[in-house]
Structures are given as C-alpha cells and as structure tokens.
Design a protein around this motif. Structure first.
Motif, PDB file in Angstrom:
ATOM      1  N   ILE A  13       0.834  -1.196   0.000  1.00  0.00           N
ATOM      2  CA  ILE A  13       0.000   0.000   0.000  1.00  0.00           C
ATOM      3  C   ILE A  13       0.870   1.247   0.000  1.00  0.00           C
ATOM      4  CG2 ILE A  13      -1.902  -1.133   1.213  1.00  0.00           C
ATOM      5  CD1 ILE A  13      -0.931   0.269   3.762  1.00  0.00           C
ATOM      6  N   GLN A  14       0.239   2.389  -0.229  1.00  0.00           N
ATOM      7  CA  GLN A  14       0.937   3.671  -0.187  1.00  0.00           C
ATOM      8  C   GLN A  14       0.881   4.245   1.233  1.00  0.00           C
ATOM      9  OE1 GLN A  14       2.375   3.442  -3.738  1.00  0.00           O
ATOM     10  NE2 GLN A  14       2.572   5.425  -2.719  1.00  0.00           N
ATOM     11  N   GLU A  15       1.882   4.996   1.542  1.00  0.00           N
ATOM     12  CA  GLU A  15       1.929   5.697   2.832  1.00  0.00           C
ATOM     13  C   GLU A  15       0.650   6.497   3.015  1.00  0.00           C
ATOM     14  OE1 GLU A  15       5.308   8.211   3.119  1.00  0.00           O
ATOM     15  OE2 GLU A  15       4.899   8.847   5.185  1.00  0.00           O
ATOM     16  N   GLY A  16       0.087   6.440   4.224  1.00  0.00           N
ATOM     17  CA  GLY A  16      -1.123   7.191   4.533  1.00  0.00           C
ATOM     18  C   GLY A  16      -2.405   6.387   4.420  1.00  0.00           C
ATOM     19  N   GLU A  17      -2.337   5.243   3.757  1.00  0.00           N
ATOM     20  CA  GLU A  17      -3.537   4.405   3.629  1.00  0.00           C
ATOM     21  C   GLU A  17      -3.784   3.617   4.910  1.00  0.00           C
ATOM     22  OE1 GLU A  17      -3.239   3.588  -1.216  1.00  0.00           O
ATOM     23  OE2 GLU A  17      -3.329   1.924   0.174  1.00  0.00           O
ATOM     24  N   ALA A  78      -3.348   5.159   8.731  1.00  0.00           N
ATOM     25  CA  ALA A  78      -2.312   6.045   8.164  1.00  0.00           C
ATOM     26  C   ALA A  78      -0.941   5.358   8.184  1.00  0.00           C
ATOM     27  CB  ALA A  78      -2.270   7.359   8.925  1.00  0.00           C
ATOM     28  N   ALA A  79      -0.851   4.256   7.459  1.00  0.00           N
ATOM     29  CA  ALA A  79       0.371   3.448   7.457  1.00  0.00           C
ATOM     30  C   ALA A  79       1.588   4.269   7.044  1.00  0.00           C
ATOM     31  CB  ALA A  79       0.200   2.249   6.531  1.00  0.00           C
ATOM     32  N   GLN A  80       2.723   3.909   7.627  1.00  0.00           N
ATOM     33  CA  GLN A  80       3.992   4.564   7.338  1.00  0.00           C
ATOM     34  C   GLN A  80       5.006   3.526   6.866  1.00  0.00           C
ATOM     35  OE1 GLN A  80       5.071   6.614  10.947  1.00  0.00           O
ATOM     36  NE2 GLN A  80       3.258   7.930  10.887  1.00  0.00           N
ATOM     37  N   PRO A  81       6.023   3.947   6.122  1.00  0.00           N
ATOM     38  CA  PRO A  81       7.039   2.984   5.654  1.00  0.00           C
ATOM     39  C   PRO A  81       7.650   2.165   6.791  1.00  0.00           C
ATOM     40  CG  PRO A  81       7.272   5.039   4.471  1.00  0.00           C
ATOM     41  CD  PRO A  81       6.225   5.286   5.538  1.00  0.00           C
ATOM     42  N   GLY A  82       7.727   2.751   7.969  1.00  0.00           N
ATOM     43  CA  GLY A  82       8.268   2.022   9.125  1.00  0.00           C
ATOM     44  C   GLY A  82       7.389   0.879   9.586  1.00  0.00           C
ATOM     45  N   LEU A  99       2.199 -21.693  21.707  1.00  0.00           N
ATOM     46  CA  LEU A  99       1.652 -20.820  20.676  1.00  0.00           C
ATOM     47  C   LEU A  99       1.539 -21.551  19.345  1.00  0.00           C
ATOM     48  CD1 LEU A  99       3.652 -17.499  21.261  1.00  0.00           C
ATOM     49  CD2 LEU A  99       1.273 -17.994  21.889  1.00  0.00           C
ATOM     50  N   THR A 100       0.427 -21.288  18.670  1.00  0.00           N
ATOM     51  CA  THR A 100       0.241 -21.736  17.285  1.00  0.00           C
ATOM     52  C   THR A 100       0.252 -20.498  16.418  1.00  0.00           C
ATOM     53  OG1 THR A 100      -1.131 -23.603  17.981  1.00  0.00           O
ATOM     54  CG2 THR A 100      -1.284 -22.923  15.684  1.00  0.00           C
ATOM     55  N   PHE A 101       1.162 -20.462  15.445  1.00  0.00           N
ATOM     56  CA  PHE A 101       1.326 -19.275  14.630  1.00  0.00           C
ATOM     57  C   PHE A 101       0.568 -19.369  13.323  1.00  0.00           C
ATOM     58  CE2 PHE A 101       4.476 -16.411  16.441  1.00  0.00           C
ATOM     59  CZ  PHE A 101       4.976 -17.166  17.480  1.00  0.00           C
ATOM     60  N   GLY A 102       0.057 -18.217  12.880  1.00  0.00           N
ATOM     61  CA  GLY A 102      -0.475 -18.118  11.528  1.00  0.00           C
ATOM     62  C   GLY A 102       0.665 -18.000  10.541  1.00  0.00           C
ATOM     63  N   GLY A 103       0.318 -18.029   9.249  1.00  0.00           N
ATOM     64  CA  GLY A 103       1.330 -18.008   8.202  1.00  0.00           C
ATOM     65  C   GLY A 103       1.938 -16.636   7.958  1.00  0.00           C
ATOM     66  N   GLY A 104       1.346 -15.595   8.536  1.00  0.00           N
ATOM     67  CA  GLY A 104       1.916 -14.263   8.401  1.00  0.00           C
ATOM     68  C   GLY A 104       1.323 -13.442   7.273  1.00  0.00           C
ATOM     69  N   THR A 105       1.375 -12.143   7.445  1.00  0.00           N
ATOM     70  CA  THR A 105       0.998 -11.177   6.409  1.00  0.00           C
ATOM     71  C   THR A 105       2.196 -10.276   6.174  1.00  0.00           C
ATOM     72  OG1 THR A 105      -1.358 -11.132   6.951  1.00  0.00           O
ATOM     73  CG2 THR A 105      -0.456  -9.210   5.812  1.00  0.00           C
ATOM     74  N   ARG A 106       2.665 -10.281   4.944  1.00  0.00           N
ATOM     75  CA  ARG A 106       3.824  -9.440   4.624  1.00  0.00           C
ATOM     76  C   ARG A 106       3.322  -8.105   4.114  1.00  0.00           C
ATOM     77  NH1 ARG A 106       8.873 -10.309   4.755  1.00  0.00           N
ATOM     78  NH2 ARG A 106       8.577 -12.553   5.020  1.00  0.00           N
ATOM     79  N   LEU A 107       3.614  -7.043   4.871  1.00  0.00           N
ATOM     80  CA  LEU A 107       3.145  -5.696   4.555  1.00  0.00           C
ATOM     81  C   LEU A 107       4.289  -4.858   4.033  1.00  0.00           C
ATOM     82  CD1 LEU A 107       1.067  -3.346   4.682  1.00  0.00           C
ATOM     83  CD2 LEU A 107       1.826  -2.977   7.041  1.00  0.00           C
ATOM     84  N   MET A 108       4.019  -4.172   2.916  1.00  0.00           N
ATOM     85  CA  MET A 108       4.974  -3.211   2.408  1.00  0.00           C
ATOM     86  C   MET A 108       4.257  -1.872   2.262  1.00  0.00           C
ATOM     87  SD  MET A 108       7.306  -3.138  -1.026  1.00  0.00           S
ATOM     88  CE  MET A 108       8.398  -4.374  -0.381  1.00  0.00           C
ATOM     89  N   VAL A 109       4.810  -0.845   2.885  1.00  0.00           N
ATOM     90  CA  VAL A 109       4.241   0.497   2.793  1.00  0.00           C
ATOM     91  C   VAL A 109       5.210   1.356   2.001  1.00  0.00           C
ATOM     92  CG1 VAL A 109       3.355   2.482   4.037  1.00  0.00           C
ATOM     93  CG2 VAL A 109       3.144   0.183   5.030  1.00  0.00           C
ATOM     94  N   LYS A 110       4.748   1.834   0.861  1.00  0.00           N
ATOM     95  CA  LYS A 110       5.609   2.602  -0.032  1.00  0.00           C
ATOM     96  C   LYS A 110       5.479   4.090   0.263  1.00  0.00           C
ATOM     97  CE  LYS A 110       4.832  -0.750  -3.718  1.00  0.00           C
ATOM     98  NZ  LYS A 110       4.252  -0.949  -5.059  1.00  0.00           N
ATOM     99  N   PRO A 111       6.622   4.801   0.289  1.00  0.00           N
ATOM    100  CA  PRO A 111       6.562   6.242   0.579  1.00  0.00           C
ATOM    101  C   PRO A 111       5.966   7.022  -0.588  1.00  0.00           C
ATOM    102  CG  PRO A 111       8.816   5.538   0.125  1.00  0.00           C
ATOM    103  CD  PRO A 111       7.981   4.297   0.139  1.00  0.00           C
TER     104      PRO A 111
END
Lengths: 111, 112
Positions: A13-17, A78-82, A99-111
């Motif tokens: 997603i884009q920064e701010g979303e 308001a997602a940020q690149p960090g 603990l049982t873990f989920g497979g994960g969500t990989r998030l990328m926030v573009k500036p």
C-alpha cells in the motif's frame, strides 16, 4: 491441531492508507498475540488480547479479539514505511505456554 | 538486560553433515522454545522446555532433530544428517510469564 489462517498473505500500500489484517481459526484460543518481524530478526510481541471482544490500541494500531475468541484483526491507520514487515498472529493454549502461529501477512508500505 | 541470543547467526553446511545451534535465553526465564521458520512463512513449533520437566518434543519433524537444555540456561538444537529441506531460520524464544515469549534473532541454516 489448532490452525490459524491469516489474510491477506501480502499487502502493498501507499503511505497514509489504512489496512486491516485478519487472523481466523475454527478453534477457540485462550489468548491471541500479534507479532511484527523484520528481516534478519526474531518476532517482536506487539500485543496480547485475552478477553473475547477485547479491543486494544497501540498508537496507530488497533487490535481486536473476536467475541468467540476464534479470530482477531489488526487495523493500521495512516500506514507509514516504518510499518513494513511480517505480521504474525499466534494463538495460545489454556496454559498460556504454547503458541500456534499463523502463516503471516507481509506488509509493504511505499513512501 | 540482554535479550535472547543465538549462535551462529548463519550456518552453511553440506547435506549429510550434523549441525548444532545454540540459544542463550534471557536470564531467569524458565521456559525455552525452538521454532523453525521457512522463507516468508509463519513459525513451526519444534520443542519446549519448562524448568526441570520433561521437554515437549511433539513438534520435532524427525528423529534427526534433538535438543537439550542445561537447567534453565543454554539450549542446543542438533540436526543430524542434514537434508536440503532442513534449510530455514531456527528461532529460539524464552518466557517467564504466561503469553509472553521473547525471541532471539534466529540462526539461518542453509544446507547445500
């Protein structure tokens, strides 16, 4: 075997979303945890939710535990690149020691 | 205070060789866990130590995998006769209180 399904698997997603990540199971957990993991590092605990219906806020992050304690969501405003990283949910057994873990969500926030 | 440390940080080994991975938990933490994480995926539980109790080995994928812990300190995870499918990041975590696990940085194992 208790299983946790996370969705989406990838999110760019884009920064701010705003965004929401979901963690679902057919099993009941005594607690649900959310972790964030950056490349080359171990997961870092963000929050633990214990009570059905519980909502916790951590700055721009809002965590919710479903009423039936089978699902959880993480909402970022308001997602940020960090915020970029791998978000993992993990369900705990009654003793709180496994603990049982989920497979994960990989998030990328573009500036 | 120091967090969980793991060594080595990276290990490249040839198929068929044995490897030993080390974990130093946070001092005073009675519980210690080993997990395996394949590239881009979630964590797969391997083994759990709690104080002097018998370890929970239910997650070990085969008899090539074993782990030891001395008291409430260092733990070693040993993989014998490594296979390419063993390539992954091996994470260690320690815990004192319910629900709270603190993770080390992991050891990235590559089997060639």
């Amino acid at each position: 075997t208790q299983l946790l399904e996370q969705s989406p698997q990838f999110l760019s997603i884009q920064e701010g979303e705003n965004l929401t990540v979901y963690c679902n199971s057919s099993s009941v957990f005594s607690s649900l945890q959310w972790y964030r993991q950056e490349p080359g590092e171990g997961p870092v605990l963000l929050v633990t939710v214990v009570t059905g219906g519980e909502v916790k806020k951590l700055k721009r992050l809002t965590f919710q535990f479903g009423d039936a304690r089978k699902d959880s969501s993480l909402h970022i405003t308001a997602a940020q690149p960090g915020d970029t990283g791998l978000y993992l949910c993990a369900g705990s057994n009654n003793a709180g020691n496994m603990l049982t873990f989920g497979g994960g969500t990989r998030l990328m926030v573009k500036p | 205070g120091a967090g969980v440390s793991q060594s080595p940080s990276n290990k490249v080994t040839e198929k068929g060789k044995d490897v030993e991975l080390r974990c130093d938990p946070i001092s005073g933490h009675t519980a210690l866990y080993w997990y395996r994480q394949r590239l881009g995926q979630g964590l797969e539980f391997l083994i759990y130590f709690q104080g002097n109790s018998a370890p929970d080995k239910s997650g070990l994928p085969s008899d090539r995998f074993s782990a030891e812990r001395t008291g409430e300190s260092v733990s070693t995870l040993t993989i014998q006769r490594t296979q390419q499918e063993d390539s992954a990041v091996y994470l260690c975590a320690s815990s004192l209180r319910r629900y709270e696990q603190y993770f080390g940085p992991g050891t990235r194992l590559t089997v060639t």
